[in-house]
Enzyme design. Structure first.
Site, PDB file in Angstrom:
ATOM      1  N   LYS A   1       0.858  -1.180   0.000  1.00 13.78           N
ATOM      2  CA  LYS A   1       0.000   0.000   0.000  1.00 13.78           C
ATOM      3  C   LYS A   1       0.891   1.225   0.000  1.00 13.78           C
ATOM      4  O   LYS A   1       1.890   1.264   0.724  1.00 13.78           O
ATOM      5  CB  LYS A   1      -0.874   0.018   1.274  1.00 13.78           C
ATOM      6  CG  LYS A   1      -2.077   0.941   1.185  1.00 13.78           C
ATOM      7  CD  LYS A   1      -3.221   0.318   0.405  1.00 13.78           C
ATOM      8  CE  LYS A   1      -4.574   0.929   0.638  1.00 13.78           C
ATOM      9  NZ  LYS A   1      -5.630   0.122  -0.001  1.00 13.78           N
TER      10      LYS A   1
ATOM     11  N   THR B   1      -4.208  -5.043   0.883  1.00 12.50           N
ATOM     12  CA  THR B   1      -3.530  -3.749   1.059  1.00 12.50           C
ATOM     13  C   THR B   1      -4.324  -2.888   2.048  1.00 12.50           C
ATOM     14  O   THR B   1      -3.749  -2.047   2.723  1.00 12.50           O
ATOM     15  CB  THR B   1      -3.323  -3.022  -0.283  1.00 12.50           C
ATOM     16  OG1 THR B   1      -4.579  -2.665  -0.836  1.00 12.50           O
ATOM     17  CG2 THR B   1      -2.544  -3.892  -1.254  1.00 12.50           C
ATOM     18  N   ASP B   2      -5.612  -3.120   2.141  1.00 13.80           N
ATOM     19  CA  ASP B   2      -6.399  -2.412   3.150  1.00 13.80           C
ATOM     20  C   ASP B   2      -5.962  -2.806   4.561  1.00 13.80           C
ATOM     21  O   ASP B   2      -5.923  -1.964   5.471  1.00 13.80           O
ATOM     22  CB  ASP B   2      -7.887  -2.716   2.943  1.00 13.80           C
ATOM     23  CG  ASP B   2      -8.771  -1.805   3.775  1.00 13.80           C
ATOM     24  OD1 ASP B   2      -8.873  -0.611   3.433  1.00 13.80           O
ATOM     25  OD2 ASP B   2      -9.322  -2.281   4.786  1.00 13.80           O
TER      26      ASP B   2
ATOM     27  N   ARG C   1      28.826  31.717 -12.331  1.00 17.64           N
ATOM     28  CA  ARG C   1      27.442  31.477 -12.701  1.00 17.64           C
ATOM     29  C   ARG C   1      26.631  31.257 -11.434  1.00 17.64           C
ATOM     30  O   ARG C   1      27.189  31.121 -10.342  1.00 17.64           O
ATOM     31  CB  ARG C   1      27.323  30.258 -13.617  1.00 17.64           C
ATOM     32  CG  ARG C   1      27.772  28.965 -12.964  1.00 17.64           C
ATOM     33  CD  ARG C   1      27.402  27.740 -13.819  1.00 17.64           C
ATOM     34  NE  ARG C   1      27.744  26.513 -13.104  1.00 17.64           N
ATOM     35  CZ  ARG C   1      27.430  25.295 -13.527  1.00 17.64           C
ATOM     36  NH1 ARG C   1      26.785  25.128 -14.659  1.00 17.64           N
ATOM     37  NH2 ARG C   1      27.752  24.222 -12.818  1.00 17.64           N
TER      38      ARG C   1
ATOM     39  N   GLN D   1      29.270  18.278 -10.094  1.00 19.22           N
ATOM     40  CA  GLN D   1      29.943  17.045  -9.666  1.00 19.22           C
ATOM     41  C   GLN D   1      30.934  17.335  -8.543  1.00 19.22           C
ATOM     42  O   GLN D   1      30.993  16.591  -7.542  1.00 19.22           O
ATOM     43  CB  GLN D   1      30.699  16.423 -10.855  1.00 19.22           C
ATOM     44  CG  GLN D   1      29.811  15.779 -11.913  1.00 19.22           C
ATOM     45  CD  GLN D   1      29.415  16.693 -13.048  1.00 19.22           C
ATOM     46  OE1 GLN D   1      29.360  17.928 -12.885  1.00 19.22           O
ATOM     47  NE2 GLN D   1      29.099  16.117 -14.201  1.00 19.22           N
TER      48      GLN D   1
ATOM     49  N   ASN E   1      20.493  20.118 -11.970  1.00 22.83           N
ATOM     50  CA  ASN E   1      21.032  21.464 -12.122  1.00 22.83           C
ATOM     51  C   ASN E   1      19.892  22.368 -12.590  1.00 22.83           C
ATOM     52  O   ASN E   1      19.500  22.338 -13.754  1.00 22.83           O
ATOM     53  CB  ASN E   1      22.188  21.441 -13.131  1.00 22.83           C
ATOM     54  CG  ASN E   1      23.035  22.695 -13.059  1.00 22.83           C
ATOM     55  OD1 ASN E   1      22.619  23.682 -12.477  1.00 22.83           O
ATOM     56  ND2 ASN E   1      24.214  22.647 -13.653  1.00 22.83           N
TER      57      ASN E   1
ATOM     58  N   HIS F   1      18.959  25.308 -13.861  1.00 15.62           N
ATOM     59  CA  HIS F   1      19.714  26.357 -14.533  1.00 15.62           C
ATOM     60  C   HIS F   1      19.050  27.734 -14.410  1.00 15.62           C
ATOM     61  O   HIS F   1      17.834  27.858 -14.550  1.00 15.62           O
ATOM     62  CB  HIS F   1      19.882  26.010 -16.010  1.00 15.62           C
ATOM     63  CG  HIS F   1      20.519  24.674 -16.245  1.00 15.62           C
ATOM     64  ND1 HIS F   1      21.861  24.451 -16.045  1.00 15.62           N
ATOM     65  CD2 HIS F   1      19.995  23.481 -16.622  1.00 15.62           C
ATOM     66  CE1 HIS F   1      22.133  23.182 -16.318  1.00 15.62           C
ATOM     67  NE2 HIS F   1      21.017  22.566 -16.654  1.00 15.62           N
TER      68      HIS F   1
END
Lengths: 282, 282, 282, 282
Positions: free
Chosen positions: A12, A57-58, A176, A219, A245, A247
């Site tokens: 679940k 799943t209940d 940057r 990196q 990244n 940008h």
């Protein structure tokens, strides 16, 4: 045509738990989204609709709430450990259990400067996560993590001297903006570590490394963040990062007779550099 | 069949601006999503494809970046005011301009306890927003606001004595969890207010009122939050709220022989109570 | 400080209804998300926490399911009309009711070419919507609509001869891609129109107009789509569009010694041109 | 503290490509989101910021557009194969390449019943996906797939005879709604299969199996869908499913004196049963 069922699992997902613990007038609030996945002796349900060994799943969902009620825990890792260990212990047909929890970050509202006893405000876009694996007869393995921890630095980030060929159009830059949304997962060396302290220490280490590092690339900084995290938390064996990244593209001011001075950018979601590493103690 | 074009407007939405201002070694970071909508003498573009009076939405986008470069501002409200006033002033065919800005909340990363000069971490799910309207020959009207400011309190919230009829199944409760995601918009009494101070004061007032109020319902607390906001910021004329009731549903522990003690809940996104009010000075 | 509650409304949003109607072996499936907003004599709840006239949003939710059970309807508009009229009729404290419904588009799975009796597959990203208003003693006003009807045409779309000034960098083009995600709302002239036929006729008219029109701009095509919709459905009085311009940007192939031939584009979500109009019968 | 970089990979994600191919007056439209991930001799970038062997993610992005321009392809699989094979062939420092593509489903608008030459409407929430792996000196492995293929059946679905214990509260049912959003991935036995035919055949086989199967559970139907897919496409070696159980919960009508007759449900997104299997030819 002969076919076979090579693997299967079920469970679940997104079971949404709120637990309030009252310590006198002080309330503690935990809100989790819980995923449980089981493997084991369940193939007959696939092959012939024989569900007799299948825990619905209940029922798995009910288990989340019942175990939350019956147990004391202060971190999602602790709850995930007891959840994961419950299933193979309770059901002989279960071989492995995996429990993932994502926790929203609530912090106390301050009233006149003091943290309030029972009122909370969201503490960030970031989510605290963990994943716990157990296998019958094996060790319980605990991963902690963080998701969507958004950071940006406006300088001390270069990107240059990379491969040049026909497909390159980007110029070298010494300055940057570097923005990312940190996803990190780390493995604890035992299942009863001081998860709260470790998580806080790793978070601080990652943020400080991100801020202070003179970056030559995503990196490069990722590795430094990994080093810092492993130094800050002796209880972890390794750490895995995924750093998109995000940008910020310089806006071309030339057509308007203006000069770009590392000041006006377009922030973007896509496409994004998508960079991963797995770093561990030697 | 005779038809007419009764109204029209156009503009550019989700223009994503990053601006970095360097004050010595200290960098200031602003990241906005900007929407611009114009009305005016543009019907010929609809009726016959005559675009001669139409400022392309691409040009509107360029204007966002150029004005960001050429002007000093420290709040999105200030930028929205100068953006909005630019259009009817620059183009005789523009009658009204509406500029909406949504700002992500960045805060400085702390390194060894000190705020870092140029590195930032996301400061919450909440977004700061503003909307500025101008009409040729009219006043500039400024709204500030906040979106997705998520809060929850675990007690001091009742919901009782409401209408009883065939459609009611909910019982009275003296103690429930009250969670919401605050959307609030307020109108300034002038276009050069101290937006930064006001926004901070209103935010604090709303959070403190939410935390401290002994709530008899979302409506009740909403009014108190409005009262507190109007008291905290004399520069605002009114405030409008939309507070979805993000329900935490008690989990039924009876089938498991356990007792609900205001401790185990299901957090939900939907359906949600959806409650609004407009509160102003008399 | 004197303040007043100038306006207020409340209700329940995103009530998720599935209704199955069995006609012999053939099943009909409707899945709606329903929003209900009420105004009326509710100010005491805000001013003092007196909830005695307030119909709990939980009761409103129950009402959705009970009315869905007790009534026959084949379109969301019919259900919204009876929902909206229920509230002022049932509760003397209700002055106005607004009911919005968004319907997912299911179509029958084909098995060996034939539509299946009880199995369905999603029929598109588009959603069918409607909004119904009632006021005590007034007429019921019905709007139909469509959302997220995504379309794109790869030619017969120009954008040229628009305003030229300092802020313009975009060149004229005679041939671009035109993509949008249609949001349209139209007003019916009565509350018992043949909604199903009208919706289908308007959808077809909009799509055919979009495809066939030699476009000089989004505005130009929008008006033509409005004309076609009003011609196709005499029962509607007006139609309102919002067409975001989902830009496909030519990819600059020059650095690679290649030539752009209206073939290689970057598809984008933002920023987007954001263009609206309200068109009605004269 | 000694640490090591055990694994790393990088690339560009969500590169958004539109390609138009003109065949006389008939236009073909493809819109992809492309992810590329590379591994190889890149550790120096992490360890010391030496980027000399790193192909910038911006260059990877350019490669997507350039290869799209220079090559003919009619399916995302074909494009992913040539993209994936490009990297180790072009760069000696690349060891493996993985290319994932997700394709939006466009279909031609019909005008007066005929498919239009150059105008398209979104063909469903579902997305066509593929993943291609290459390793230097190895075989190219191609997976096809589908995501978010939403289906629902309103009968012929039981859920009963499952495990009973303290945590079970769900009753056996012989007739429930079964809804899911199909994610499936299959592996081709070669890299130049007839991907278009296979994808269509698998899609039809899955939908027909879903519709026709008398289901004793999600697991049961999943296996049947796998069997049907493998029978329909001899070119595939295996198929993997993830089927979230998008529950429709019977609404409790008892408090209103009404009877649930498999007609009134609450549709939900969470929590959801989360069921997987890997099925292959023997």
């Amino acid at each position: 045509m002969a076919i076979k069922l090579t693997a299967n699992s079920y469970g679940k997902s997104d079971v949404r738990l709120t637990k309030v613990v009252r310590e006198g007038k002080t309330h503690h609030l935990a809100e989790y989204s819980v995923n449980v996945q089981l493997t084991g002796d369940f193939s007959l349900a696939y092959l012939g609709g024989d569900n007799r060994k299948v825990i619905a799943t209940d029922s798995i969902k009910n288990t989340v709430y019942v175990l939350a009620k019956e147990n004391h825990f202060t971190t999602p890792e602790q709850f995930a450990v007891l959840m994961a260990e419950h299933f193979p212990s309770e059901y002989k047909q279960v071989e492995t259990a995996k429990v993932e929890i994502v926790e929203a970050r609530w912090k106390r509202i301050r009233v006149n400067g003091d943290p309030h006893e029972h009122a909370f405000v969201n503490g960030g876009t970031e989510l605290h996560s963990c994943t716990v694996y157990t296998a019958r007869g094996g060790k319980t393995i605990v991963h902690g993590g963080v998701r969507e921890l958004q950071v940006v630095k406006t300088t001390n980030s270069a990107w240059k001297d990379f491969w040049t060929d026909r497909y390159r159009t980007l110029k070298d830059t010494n300055d940057r903006i570097f923005g990312t949304s940190i996803t990190a997962n780390w493995e604890y060396d035992r299942s009863d570590a001081d998860f709260e302290r470790c998580t806080a220490a790793i978070r601080t280490a990652m943020l400080e490394a991100f801020a202070s590092h003179v970056s030559l690339g995503v990196q490069h900084t990722m590795y430094e963040m990994g080093r810092a995290a492993l130094a800050a938390a002796p209880e972890i064996k390794n750490i895995e990062f995924r750093l998109p990244n995000k940008h910020r593209i310089p806006f071309n001011l030339d057509p308007f007779g203006l000069k770009f001075e590392n000041d006006i950018y377009v922030w973007t979601d896509e496409p994004y550099g998508d960079i991963s590493a797995f770093i561990e103690r030697e």
